[in-house]
Design a protein around this motif. Sequence first.
Motif, PDB file in Angstrom:
ATOM      1  N   HIS A 141      60.385  69.281   1.567  1.00  9.85           N
ATOM      2  CA  HIS A 141      59.136  69.140   2.314  1.00  9.85           C
ATOM      3  C   HIS A 141      57.982  69.762   1.519  1.00  9.85           C
ATOM      4  O   HIS A 141      58.170  70.713   0.758  1.00  9.85           O
ATOM      5  N   PRO A 142      56.768  69.237   1.676  1.00  6.31           N
ATOM      6  CA  PRO A 142      55.636  69.732   0.881  1.00  6.31           C
ATOM      7  C   PRO A 142      55.261  71.157   1.268  1.00  6.31           C
ATOM      8  O   PRO A 142      55.338  71.537   2.435  1.00  6.31           O
ATOM      9  N   MET A 143      54.854  71.920   0.269  1.00 10.09           N
ATOM     10  CA  MET A 143      54.432  73.301   0.500  1.00 10.09           C
ATOM     11  C   MET A 143      52.921  73.345   0.625  1.00 10.09           C
ATOM     12  O   MET A 143      52.212  72.491   0.107  1.00 10.09           O
ATOM     13  N   ALA A 144      52.431  74.363   1.268  1.00 15.24           N
ATOM     14  CA  ALA A 144      50.996  74.540   1.412  1.00 15.24           C
ATOM     15  C   ALA A 144      50.378  74.863   0.055  1.00 15.24           C
ATOM     16  O   ALA A 144      50.960  75.576  -0.765  1.00 15.24           O
ATOM     17  N   ILE A 145      49.195  74.337  -0.177  1.00 16.21           N
ATOM     18  CA  ILE A 145      48.494  74.574  -1.433  1.00 16.21           C
ATOM     19  C   ILE A 145      48.111  76.042  -1.581  1.00 16.21           C
ATOM     20  O   ILE A 145      47.933  76.537  -2.683  1.00 16.21           O
ATOM     21  N   LYS A 146      48.022  76.755  -0.469  1.00 13.55           N
ATOM     22  CA  LYS A 146      47.645  78.169  -0.499  1.00 13.55           C
ATOM     23  C   LYS A 146      48.621  78.992  -1.346  1.00 13.55           C
ATOM     24  O   LYS A 146      48.227  79.903  -2.059  1.00 13.55           O
ATOM     25  N   TYR A 147      49.898  78.637  -1.300  1.00  8.13           N
ATOM     26  CA  TYR A 147      50.902  79.345  -2.098  1.00  8.13           C
ATOM     27  C   TYR A 147      50.576  79.223  -3.586  1.00  8.13           C
ATOM     28  O   TYR A 147      50.594  80.202  -4.323  1.00  8.13           O
ATOM     29  N   PHE A 148      50.266  78.013  -4.025  1.00  5.75           N
ATOM     30  CA  PHE A 148      49.975  77.796  -5.434  1.00  5.75           C
ATOM     31  C   PHE A 148      48.649  78.431  -5.840  1.00  5.75           C
ATOM     32  O   PHE A 148      48.509  78.939  -6.954  1.00  5.75           O
ATOM     33  N   LEU A 149      47.679  78.443  -4.952  1.00  8.10           N
ATOM     34  CA  LEU A 149      46.400  79.063  -5.272  1.00  8.10           C
ATOM     35  C   LEU A 149      46.529  80.574  -5.410  1.00  8.10           C
ATOM     36  O   LEU A 149      45.901  81.187  -6.273  1.00  8.10           O
ATOM     37  N   VAL A 150      47.350  81.184  -4.586  1.00  5.66           N
ATOM     38  CA  VAL A 150      47.581  82.628  -4.721  1.00  5.66           C
ATOM     39  C   VAL A 150      48.319  82.917  -6.031  1.00  5.66           C
ATOM     40  O   VAL A 150      48.032  83.908  -6.708  1.00  5.66           O
ATOM     41  N   ALA A 151      49.239  82.044  -6.413  1.00  2.00           N
ATOM     42  CA  ALA A 151      49.939  82.218  -7.691  1.00  2.00           C
ATOM     43  C   ALA A 151      48.962  82.104  -8.852  1.00  2.00           C
ATOM     44  O   ALA A 151      49.027  82.886  -9.809  1.00  2.00           O
ATOM     45  N   ILE A 152      48.039  81.144  -8.787  1.00  4.21           N
ATOM     46  CA  ILE A 152      47.032  81.009  -9.837  1.00  4.21           C
ATOM     47  C   ILE A 152      46.149  82.248  -9.877  1.00  4.21           C
ATOM     48  O   ILE A 152      45.795  82.741 -10.955  1.00  4.21           O
ATOM     49  N   LEU A 153      45.800  82.768  -8.719  1.00  6.79           N
ATOM     50  CA  LEU A 153      44.981  83.977  -8.656  1.00  6.79           C
ATOM     51  C   LEU A 153      45.698  85.148  -9.317  1.00  6.79           C
ATOM     52  O   LEU A 153      45.098  85.902 -10.090  1.00  6.79           O
ATOM     53  N   PHE A 154      46.969  85.301  -9.060  1.00  2.52           N
ATOM     54  CA  PHE A 154      47.743  86.366  -9.699  1.00  2.52           C
ATOM     55  C   PHE A 154      47.753  86.198 -11.214  1.00  2.52           C
ATOM     56  O   PHE A 154      47.542  87.163 -11.959  1.00  2.52           O
ATOM     57  N   VAL A 155      47.987  84.981 -11.680  1.00  5.62           N
ATOM     58  CA  VAL A 155      48.018  84.735 -13.130  1.00  5.62           C
ATOM     59  C   VAL A 155      46.660  85.031 -13.743  1.00  5.62           C
ATOM     60  O   VAL A 155      46.573  85.623 -14.833  1.00  5.62           O
ATOM     61  N   LEU A 156      45.583  84.651 -13.077  1.00  7.80           N
ATOM     62  CA  LEU A 156      44.250  84.928 -13.616  1.00  7.80           C
ATOM     63  C   LEU A 156      44.017  86.426 -13.773  1.00  7.80           C
ATOM     64  O   LEU A 156      43.552  86.880 -14.817  1.00  7.80           O
ATOM     65  N   PHE A 157      44.341  87.207 -12.749  1.00  5.60           N
ATOM     66  CA  PHE A 157      44.137  88.644 -12.859  1.00  5.60           C
ATOM     67  C   PHE A 157      45.081  89.276 -13.876  1.00  5.60           C
ATOM     68  O   PHE A 157      44.699  90.184 -14.610  1.00  5.60           O
TER      69      PHE A 157
END
Length: 135
Positions: A70-86
Motif C-alpha cells: 500500500h502507498p506510504m504518505a509522502i510526509k515520511y519521505f520528506l522527513v527523510a529528505i530533511l534528515f539527509v539535508l541536515f
Amino acid sequence: MNMYLLQASTVAQNPDSAFWFFPVGLQLLVAIGIIVVMMTASHLLGPKRKTSDKLENFASGIASHGDARHPMAIKYFLVAILFVLFDVEVIFFYPYAVNFRELGWNGFFAVLMFVGFFLCGFTYILKKGAIKWED
C-alpha cells in the motif's frame, strides 16, 4: 637514485608501477576469502530447524495487517529528505570551519553556494508541509 625500504626487484624502483598496489590487492583477496569462509561455515554449521513460528513474518511484535504494497504518505519521505539535508550540511561544514582561513574568499563563496542549495531543499520541504504534524 631513490632507494626504497625492502626493495625486492627492479620493478619496485618505479613508484608508478603496479607493484605498489600489491598489498591492496592482497588485502582485498584476504577480506573476500574471510567473507566466503564465514558465510560457508555459518551455512554448514548453523541450526536448520524450520518451524511454523520461524517461517512467519516478523513485525516487531506487532500483529501484521494488510498488504505491504500500500502507498506510504509522502510526509515520511520528506522527513527523510530533511534528515539527509541536515546531516549532509553538518558533514560539509566541519572541514570548512576547520580550514576557513586557508580557503579564503573562494572557499567562502563555495560555502555560500552550498548553503543556497541547502536552503532550496529546505524551502521545498517547508512548502510540502513536512514539518506540520497535525495530520
